[in-house]
Structures are given as C-alpha cells and as structure tokens.
Design an enzyme around this catalytic site. Structure first.
Site, PDB file in Angstrom:
ATOM      1  N   ARG A  72       0.860  -1.192   0.000  1.00  0.00           N
ATOM      2  CA  ARG A  72       0.000   0.000   0.000  1.00  0.00           C
ATOM      3  C   ARG A  72       0.884   1.225   0.000  1.00  0.00           C
ATOM      4  O   ARG A  72       1.504   1.560   1.011  1.00  0.00           O
ATOM      5  CB  ARG A  72      -0.916   0.010   1.232  1.00  0.00           C
ATOM      6  CG  ARG A  72      -1.940  -1.092   1.247  1.00  0.00           C
ATOM      7  CD  ARG A  72      -2.950  -0.895   0.153  1.00  0.00           C
ATOM      8  NE  ARG A  72      -4.134  -1.718   0.397  1.00  0.00           N
ATOM      9  CZ  ARG A  72      -5.188  -1.704  -0.388  1.00  0.00           C
ATOM     10  NH1 ARG A  72      -5.225  -0.932  -1.458  1.00  0.00           N
ATOM     11  NH2 ARG A  72      -6.216  -2.470  -0.109  1.00  0.00           N
ATOM     12  N   ALA A  84     -10.642  -6.836  -0.143  1.00  0.00           N
ATOM     13  CA  ALA A  84     -11.607  -5.733  -0.143  1.00  0.00           C
ATOM     14  C   ALA A  84     -11.522  -4.974  -1.448  1.00  0.00           C
ATOM     15  O   ALA A  84     -10.511  -5.030  -2.144  1.00  0.00           O
ATOM     16  CB  ALA A  84     -11.323  -4.787   1.017  1.00  0.00           C
ATOM     17  N   GLU A 100     -14.460  -9.568  -4.891  1.00  0.00           N
ATOM     18  CA  GLU A 100     -13.120  -9.227  -4.411  1.00  0.00           C
ATOM     19  C   GLU A 100     -12.384 -10.453  -3.870  1.00  0.00           C
ATOM     20  O   GLU A 100     -11.178 -10.599  -4.069  1.00  0.00           O
ATOM     21  CB  GLU A 100     -13.190  -8.127  -3.361  1.00  0.00           C
ATOM     22  CG  GLU A 100     -13.558  -6.774  -3.933  1.00  0.00           C
ATOM     23  CD  GLU A 100     -12.517  -6.204  -4.895  1.00  0.00           C
ATOM     24  OE1 GLU A 100     -11.319  -6.551  -4.773  1.00  0.00           O
ATOM     25  OE2 GLU A 100     -12.896  -5.407  -5.765  1.00  0.00           O
ATOM     26  N   GLU A 104      -8.872 -11.338  -5.698  1.00  0.00           N
ATOM     27  CA  GLU A 104      -7.620 -11.189  -4.942  1.00  0.00           C
ATOM     28  C   GLU A 104      -7.012 -12.505  -4.478  1.00  0.00           C
ATOM     29  O   GLU A 104      -5.801 -12.607  -4.367  1.00  0.00           O
ATOM     30  CB  GLU A 104      -7.843 -10.244  -3.757  1.00  0.00           C
ATOM     31  CG  GLU A 104      -8.125  -8.824  -4.209  1.00  0.00           C
ATOM     32  CD  GLU A 104      -8.245  -7.825  -3.071  1.00  0.00           C
ATOM     33  OE1 GLU A 104      -8.020  -8.198  -1.895  1.00  0.00           O
ATOM     34  OE2 GLU A 104      -8.559  -6.659  -3.370  1.00  0.00           O
ATOM     35  N   GLY A 123     -15.179  11.967  10.123  1.00  0.00           N
ATOM     36  CA  GLY A 123     -14.850  13.374  10.244  1.00  0.00           C
ATOM     37  C   GLY A 123     -14.571  14.035   8.906  1.00  0.00           C
ATOM     38  O   GLY A 123     -14.653  15.256   8.785  1.00  0.00           O
ATOM     39  N   GLU A 127     -17.258   7.422   3.267  1.00  0.00           N
ATOM     40  CA  GLU A 127     -17.009   6.020   2.931  1.00  0.00           C
ATOM     41  C   GLU A 127     -17.585   5.067   3.980  1.00  0.00           C
ATOM     42  O   GLU A 127     -17.365   5.235   5.175  1.00  0.00           O
ATOM     43  CB  GLU A 127     -15.510   5.737   2.803  1.00  0.00           C
ATOM     44  CG  GLU A 127     -15.226   4.295   2.432  1.00  0.00           C
ATOM     45  CD  GLU A 127     -13.755   3.945   2.415  1.00  0.00           C
ATOM     46  OE1 GLU A 127     -13.386   3.034   1.664  1.00  0.00           O
ATOM     47  OE2 GLU A 127     -12.969   4.574   3.158  1.00  0.00           O
ATOM     48  N   GLU A 145      -5.844  -6.856 -10.105  1.00  0.00           N
ATOM     49  CA  GLU A 145      -5.626  -5.670 -10.925  1.00  0.00           C
ATOM     50  C   GLU A 145      -4.130  -5.399 -11.014  1.00  0.00           C
ATOM     51  O   GLU A 145      -3.346  -5.883 -10.194  1.00  0.00           O
ATOM     52  CB  GLU A 145      -6.373  -4.485 -10.313  1.00  0.00           C
ATOM     53  CG  GLU A 145      -7.890  -4.676 -10.350  1.00  0.00           C
ATOM     54  CD  GLU A 145      -8.648  -3.518  -9.726  1.00  0.00           C
ATOM     55  OE1 GLU A 145      -8.130  -2.389  -9.722  1.00  0.00           O
ATOM     56  OE2 GLU A 145      -9.761  -3.766  -9.244  1.00  0.00           O
TER      57      GLU A 145
END
Length: 188
Positions: A72, A84, A100, A104, A123, A127, A145
């Site tokens: 990531r 996910a 997913e 994956e 805040g 999502e 992907e």
C-alpha cells in the site's frame, strides 16, 4: 434535531473541488445543530466491501483464516489485510465481497455472510465499508488488478488476533472484521 429556527442540520450547498478515479473532494457549506454554518471538506467515496475468508469451520477450536499481505503506497509499505474493494455502481455489497475474494485470492465461497458495516473516518469522508465473512471456500485462479501486489497467507484466527495486539495488523477494516468474527461468530 432542528435548531431554534426550525432548520435541520445538514448540507446547505456543495462545490466539487476534485473528481478522481477513486474519490471526489467536495467543499460543503453545512448547517450545524446549533444553527450556525461552516465549510467542511468531504471526501466522497462510493463505498466498499471487505471479506474475512475462513478456510475451516468458524465454529471450530481455532479456525483457519486467509489474510493477504498487500503493498500500500499511501501507508508506506506492506499491510496485512482481508480482501476488499470498491463497490461498482449499483453493486450489491455481498456480491462485491464475493467478487473481491475471487479476484484477490482466487477463492469462491459457498456462503458469504454479513458481519457489519463501518464508517472509516466520518470526520472527513462518507465512505462505508461493508464487512462479510466467507465460508466453504474453493480455491481457483485469482484475477488481480495491475496495481495489486499481494501474497495470500493462511493462519489460525488466534495468530491473526495476536497480530492485532502486537500492532502487526494495523488496517482498520481488517481489525474490525477479525474482532467482530472472533467475538460474535467464531467459536460458537
């Protein structure tokens, strides 16, 4: 709950600042519960689903789960996660979780069960991630992907829970799904 003038809190106006491949950024004028107004930047996201795959019976002694270790960029390296991904327009969250899982890990599930839904950071973003667990897995070929760099790692649920405690697992959706499943679904 309305203010003294009877006006409900909520959006008064919005202005799109950015529209990208995954998110949009809006500057909203908001009426607050006390009747005052202010500007809020809000990240708009279509929502997502995430799925905790069980390789063995979740009600067993120490069931086996399947986690992924994924690169990531925004987090600065590799993270332990559950599969996910983003909801496609009009897609059912359970169908997204199954898709997913297959893309994956290569697994298909006999059954995908809803756990809960979480707000990731209310805040500043709208999502919502819908959390599921998958059971009765059949292994197959993944269809990742181009920007997905990950390995699939089976482990006992107890090890995954220990990894939360030690800080090895830091991803919020993964922590929530593991703790939810351990507290309310597994071992019963």
């Amino acid at each position: 709950m309305s203010d003294a003038s009877g006006a409900e809190p909520g959006q008064v106006a919005t202005r799109r600042l950015h529209a990208g491949r995954i998110i949009a950024l809006d500057a909203d004028t908001v009426r607050f519960p006390d009747g005052s107004t202010g500007e809020m930047d809000v990240v708009r996201h279509p929502g997502a689903s995430a799925v905790l795959p069980f390789l063995s019976d979740p009600a067993g002694e120490d069931p086996q789960v399947l986690l992924i270790r994924q690169y990531r960029y925004a987090a600065g390296g590799y993270l332990w996660e559950i599969p996910a991904g983003r909801l496609d327009a009009g897609e059912d969250p359970a169908a997204c979780a199954a898709r997913e899982l297959r893309e994956e890990t290569g697994c298909t599930a006999e059954r995908v069960e809803r756990l809960t839904s979480i707000l990731t950071a209310p805040g500043f973003t709208d999502e919502v991630i819908h959390l599921f667990m998958a059971v009765g897995l059949t292994m197959g070929e993944h269809a990742r992907e181009a920007d997905e760099f990950l390995t699939v790692e089976p482990m006992p649920l107890s090890r995954a829970l220990a990894m939360i405690e030690t800080g090895e697992i830091r991803d919020g959706k993964t922590i929530c799904a593991l703790l939810y499943a351990a507290g309310f679904r597994a071992g019963r």
